[in-house]
Design an enzyme around this catalytic site. Structure first.
Site, PDB file in Angstrom:
ATOM      1  N   LYS A   1      -6.024 -51.036  23.325  1.00 58.33           N
ATOM      2  CA  LYS A   1      -5.812 -51.610  25.042  1.00 58.33           C
ATOM      3  C   LYS A   1      -6.505 -52.762  25.079  1.00 58.33           C
ATOM      4  O   LYS A   1      -5.937 -53.804  25.795  1.00 58.33           O
ATOM      5  CB  LYS A   1      -6.334 -50.084  25.908  1.00 58.33           C
ATOM      6  CG  LYS A   1      -5.435 -49.209  25.991  1.00 58.33           C
ATOM      7  CD  LYS A   1      -5.594 -48.312  26.879  1.00 58.33           C
ATOM      8  CE  LYS A   1      -4.958 -46.901  27.133  1.00 58.33           C
ATOM      9  NZ  LYS A   1      -5.136 -46.161  28.360  1.00 58.33           N
TER      10      LYS A   1
ATOM     11  N   LYS B   1       3.073 -45.437  18.602  1.00 59.89           N
ATOM     12  CA  LYS B   1       3.461 -44.200  19.286  1.00 59.89           C
ATOM     13  C   LYS B   1       4.095 -44.494  20.653  1.00 59.89           C
ATOM     14  O   LYS B   1       4.127 -45.551  21.445  1.00 59.89           O
ATOM     15  CB  LYS B   1       2.163 -43.475  19.785  1.00 59.89           C
ATOM     16  CG  LYS B   1       1.190 -44.107  20.776  1.00 59.89           C
ATOM     17  CD  LYS B   1       0.315 -43.409  21.234  1.00 59.89           C
ATOM     18  CE  LYS B   1      -0.540 -44.051  22.331  1.00 59.89           C
ATOM     19  NZ  LYS B   1      -1.167 -43.240  23.386  1.00 59.89           N
TER      20      LYS B   1
ATOM     21  N   LYS C   1       3.302 -44.955  27.798  1.00 62.01           N
ATOM     22  CA  LYS C   1       3.553 -45.312  29.120  1.00 62.01           C
ATOM     23  C   LYS C   1       3.601 -46.831  29.425  1.00 62.01           C
ATOM     24  O   LYS C   1       4.285 -47.214  30.534  1.00 62.01           O
ATOM     25  CB  LYS C   1       2.786 -44.534  29.999  1.00 62.01           C
ATOM     26  CG  LYS C   1       2.240 -43.382  30.094  1.00 62.01           C
ATOM     27  CD  LYS C   1       1.558 -43.074  31.120  1.00 62.01           C
ATOM     28  CE  LYS C   1       0.882 -41.698  30.919  1.00 62.01           C
ATOM     29  NZ  LYS C   1      -0.593 -41.667  31.154  1.00 62.01           N
TER      30      LYS C   1
END
Ligand code: TYM
Length: 340
Positions: A120, A208, A211
């Site tokens: 992230k 993956k 969101k």
């Protein structure tokens, strides 16, 4: 009212961040598992709003999403009469315990190993992986997650594959605190589904479903219009060849679609392979698109049936039930530290 934790049932705790749209990966990896568990365990499901603010959120949107996540829990089949549903920020013990764990148990060396932060952090600031503009909260987020879990003497944490490392860290922090200050915490076990623990992106089967993906073609949102979702399936990346066969290495995109199909329809992958023998990817995708449309239609009827008022009441009741349990654990922790 105090939560009845004196029965012999084990305790389950899990949560979802109200950030971005929830997708079928969240549903198949986590929520579907929660629903199966709620009869057997004392279940506590949290909307982890303090985790969501580790990256910037638009405030009105965040308020909306907190309620929407609860509606998604309810539409998935979580029953607030059986499971406790609450909002993390309603219980101040979460952030208090996180601070205590920061000081008394967590080490920089632990957090430096967390792969999700590396991913992230690098996404937010690609040119500066050391993280100049990444919040301290994003780095520290697994410690808050550990606090969430440890406050309720949790036995089991049902999550998707991407959260396993965080639950392992939680165990480490619990054991370290117990060793250094005396026994307080139970070290929880992680519960990961055999199938569906890592649903991959429709546009890229090496990553993956997420969101925070930059393109909506990556995911099927639980709130996508059924027709839009069907189009996304038809446009999903597939592999070379034409045979409908589960082969994780050679056909990762198809393996992902077969997993989604199998879980949504409740049909074994072997059976799907039989059904689509000699029929090719096109027909297979049509079948999956129909299954997705059916699932979303039913899901969204339930999702739209709850009012904001009902949801707010569920959150208030949940927090009232759970607060005494959290405060009791926090008190024991403070006693061990000499903060009385
Ligand atoms: P979050 O909000 O990112 O995701 C919620 C749940 O969905 C699972 N998940 C997936 N499962 C399968 N395939 C995918 N592509 C996929 N993407 C997400 C996640 O593994 C998760 O179970 N840190 C957590 C929230 C949290 C929490 C906790 C969880 C905070 N405190 C305490 C358990 C216990 C998170 O960000 O999940």
């Amino acid at each position: 009212m105090e939560l009845d934790m004196k029965n012999n049932k084990a305790t389950v705790f899990s949560g979802v961040q109200p950030s971005g749209v929830l997708h079928i990966g969240n549903y198949l990896g986590a929520l579907a598992q929660w629903v199966e568990m709620q009869n057997q365990y004392n279940c506590i499901f949290c909307v982890v709003d303090y985790h969501a603010i580790t990256v910037k959120q638009e405030s009105q949107e965040l308020s909306r999403r907190i309620l929407d996540v609860v509606k998604i829990y309810l539409a998935s089949g979580i029953n607030p009469e059986q499971a406790v549903i609450f909002q993390q920020s309603d219980i101040t013990a979460h952030t208090e315990l996180a601070w205590i764990l920061n000081c008394a148990a967590a080490r920089l060396a632990d957090l430096n190993k967390m792969t999700q932060f590396k991913d992230k952090g690098a996404k937010k600031e690609p040119a500066c992986p050391a993280g100049r503009s990444v919040s301290v909260g994003l780095y520290d987020y697994p410690v808050l997650m550990a606090a969430d879990i440890l406050l309720y003497n949790t036995d089991l944490v049902p999550v998707g594959d991407d959260q396993v490392q965080h639950v392992e860290l939680c165990r480490t922090l619990a054991e370290r605190f117990n060793r250094d200050y005396g026994q307080v915490f139970k070290a929880p076990q992680v519960a990961v589904r055999k199938q569906g623990a890592r649903i991959m992106g429709l546009d890229d089967p090496t990553k993956k479903m997420s969101k925070s993906a930059s393109s909506p073609a990556n995911y099927i949102a639980l709130t996508d219009a059924p027709e839009i979702a069907a189009k996304k399936i038809k446009r999903a990346v597939t592999d070379s060849g034409s045979e409908v066969k589960f082969d994780q290495k050679q056909k990762p995109a198809l393996a992902n679609l077969l997993t989604i199909y199998s879980l949504l329809a409740g049909i074994k992958i072997k059976e799907l392979e039989e059904n689509y023998k000699g029929k090719g990817y096109g027909e297979f995708k049509n079948g999956l698109a129909e299954e997705i449309k059916k699932f979303l239609r039913e899901f969204q009827i339930k999702y739209n049936s709850f009012t904001d008022q009902e949801v707010k009441q569920i959150l208030r009741d949940g927090a009232d039930k759970i607060r005494p349990v959290a405060n009791k654990t926090l008190k024991r922790v403070k006693n061990k530290l000499g903060i009385i």
